[in-house]
Design a protein around this motif. Structure first.
Motif, PDB file in Angstrom:
ATOM      1  N   SER A 162       0.826  -1.214   0.000  1.00  0.00           N
ATOM      2  CA  SER A 162       0.000   0.000   0.000  1.00  0.00           C
ATOM      3  C   SER A 162       0.859   1.261   0.000  1.00  0.00           C
ATOM      4  CB  SER A 162      -0.948   0.012   1.211  1.00  0.00           C
ATOM      5  OG  SER A 162      -0.224  -0.124   2.413  1.00  0.00           O
ATOM      6  N   SER A 163       2.091   1.153   0.510  1.00  0.00           N
ATOM      7  CA  SER A 163       3.051   2.252   0.477  1.00  0.00           C
ATOM      8  C   SER A 163       4.440   1.677   0.676  1.00  0.00           C
ATOM      9  CB  SER A 163       2.761   3.278   1.576  1.00  0.00           C
ATOM     10  OG  SER A 163       3.831   4.213   1.672  1.00  0.00           O
ATOM     11  N   ASN A 190       6.050   1.920   4.289  1.00  0.00           N
ATOM     12  CA  ASN A 190       5.434   1.381   5.510  1.00  0.00           C
ATOM     13  C   ASN A 190       6.421   0.683   6.431  1.00  0.00           C
ATOM     14  OD1 ASN A 190       2.857   2.323   5.075  1.00  0.00           O
ATOM     15  ND2 ASN A 190       2.123   0.466   4.088  1.00  0.00           N
TER      16      ASN A 190
END
Length: 448
Positions: free
Chosen positions: A167-168, A171
């Motif tokens: 998602s990133s 993270n």
């Protein structure tokens, strides 16, 4: 500048030549990121070892170095080639390491580990930390019949962990290795593993309440770079208990450093599962996942199996290692050594007016320059120390082999190297003094 060098370092050693060959035949050059010479001095780093003893390492050119850095990346808290451990291993090798039948030592080891962790009822062995972490996650998900995992810390290379960065890509920054690329991890795993920062109970609580119906487990390192504040660990335990979420402590690195077992006992916080590794076998491959019986018994509802988890050496080494640790109270010894090194660092950094920060538990200490040139300064220190006969950087993993006499040699060499660094910083000629390296491809950056 001081010129008290033991060795003239070269980029034409047997080690540097072999490293060039390795890059042609081995994907990634080496099996472990932390052993990649590009992280230190590239072509000038010894790269390969011929033999070891205590904290001494001989390279392929038969030069002997004192290891005041990673000590096998945390595997050898009793020192390299420890006779009490090697003797038992060699004895079992002479009898046979593998067969169609099981090795009895795995039973003996399981019983010993359960005695050290009386809250746990079952054990499962692997031969690497990444495997052990994957086993723990599989068992937790199987038992809870839920998918989501909350993590804090470094837990290996498997898909379940790297999916945090789907998602990133940021993270996992701050969890030991920065810039981990989740290439090859199925996109369907996105948001199945979520991260929170150590001591950030506010973010942790928000994640719990947002995903509580889907969380199988919280997995975290008990402590690494910083100490828990405001009863952080106790609050995590209370919250996970309240929501019936499994708490897993990954003690692959911290285990047997400050206690005879998990460092969790120091903080009086008991998990539902725990993972041990690294120091457990003092250089031989062995990892253990321990847990409460009802969770561990869920292994019957999934499939976890591996041929080489049944070999004999790992369990034999662990039994001998545990006996030697107990006899010498090694965790007390290495903690004392670590505190002495940290005190020395603090005095030297103050003397030469370096803006630094010292982190980690005493037996696993690190320091950082609060400067954009941090990596350049560390490389300079590594270069100077190498010429003085030391494998050294900004990391010190203590072992019982780091005796008073060797510490004295290290202190002298390190202070001289810091003196030279101060002079280079003042003259702004550090780039001229550093050995030229080939262009290094930067993928990941280990933070300690």
């Amino acid at each position: 500048m001081t010129k008290k060098y033991l060795y003239n370092i070269s980029n034409k050693t047997l080690g540097s030549k072999l490293w060039k060959r390795a890059q042609k035949s081995i994907a990634g050059g080496s099996m472990l990121l932390t052993k990649n010479p590009d992280r230190y001095l590239s072509d000038y780093w010894p790269s390969y070892f011929q033999k070891t003893s205590g904290c001494k390492v001989w390279d392929l050119n038969s030069k002997m170095y004192l290891d005041f850095s990673y000590m096998g990346v945390g595997t050898n808290s009793l020192g390299y080639s420890r006779k009490e451990v090697d003797k038992e291993v060699l004895k079992k090798i002479s009898l046979g390491n593998m067969s169609t039948l099981n090795a009895p030592e795995e039973v003996f080891l399981s019983e010993k580990l359960l005695n050290l962790n009386p809250w746990a009822q079952k054990v499962r062995f692997t031969r690497s930390g990444g495997e052990a972490n994957a086993v723990a996650i599989r068992l937790a998900r199987t038992f809870k019949r839920k998918d989501k995992i909350l993590i804090c810390g470094y837990h290996g290379w498997h898909d379940w962990y790297l999916s945090t960065n789907l998602s990133s890509k940021n993270n996992l920054n701050g969890h030991i290795i920065k810039g981990l690329n989740p290439g090859g991890v199925p996109s369907s795993l996105k948001n199945t593993t979520l991260s929170f920062k150590y001591n950030d109970i506010k973010t942790f609580t928000k994640l719990i309440y947002k995903h509580k119906d889907d969380i199988a487990a919280v997995k975290m390192e008990v402590v690494r770079s910083i100490q828990p504040k405001d009863d952080f660990l106790k609050k995590v335990r209370e919250i996970t208990k309240k929501h019936n979420i499994i708490l897993i402590f990954d003690e692959c690195t911290s285990g047997f450093r400050e206690t005879y077992g998990g460092i969790y006992s120091k903080y009086k916080v008991t998990p539902d599962m725990i993972i041990y590794g690294k120091a457990l076998g003092n250089g031989y491959a062995i990892n253990a996942v321990l847990g409460k019986g009802k969770i561990m018994n869920s292994i019957d509802d999934t499939f976890i199996s591996s041929t080489f988890w049944t070999e004999r050496i790992g369990s034999t080494a662990a039994l001998a290692t545990l006996d030697t640790m107990k006899k010498e109270k090694s965790w007390i010894v290495i903690t004392k050594i670590g505190k002495e090194v940290r005190g020395f660092w603090k005095d030297v950094f103050k003397k030469f007016e370096f803006d630094t920060e010292i982190t980690g538990i005493p037996a696993l200490s690190n320091f950082y320059f609060k400067d954009l040139n941090h990596l350049k300064y560390i490389r300079f220190i590594s270069q100077e120390m190498l010429q003085k006969g030391f494998l050294a950087n900004n990391v010190f993993y203590a072992s019982t082999s780091h005796n008073k006499a060797l510490l004295k040699k290290y202190f002298l060499a390190f202070e001289e190297s810091c003196m030279d660094l101060r002079e280079a910083m003042d003259k702004k000629n550090i780039d001229i003094l550093l050995k030229k390296q080939h262009k290094i491809k930067k993928n990941f950056e280990r933070l300690n």
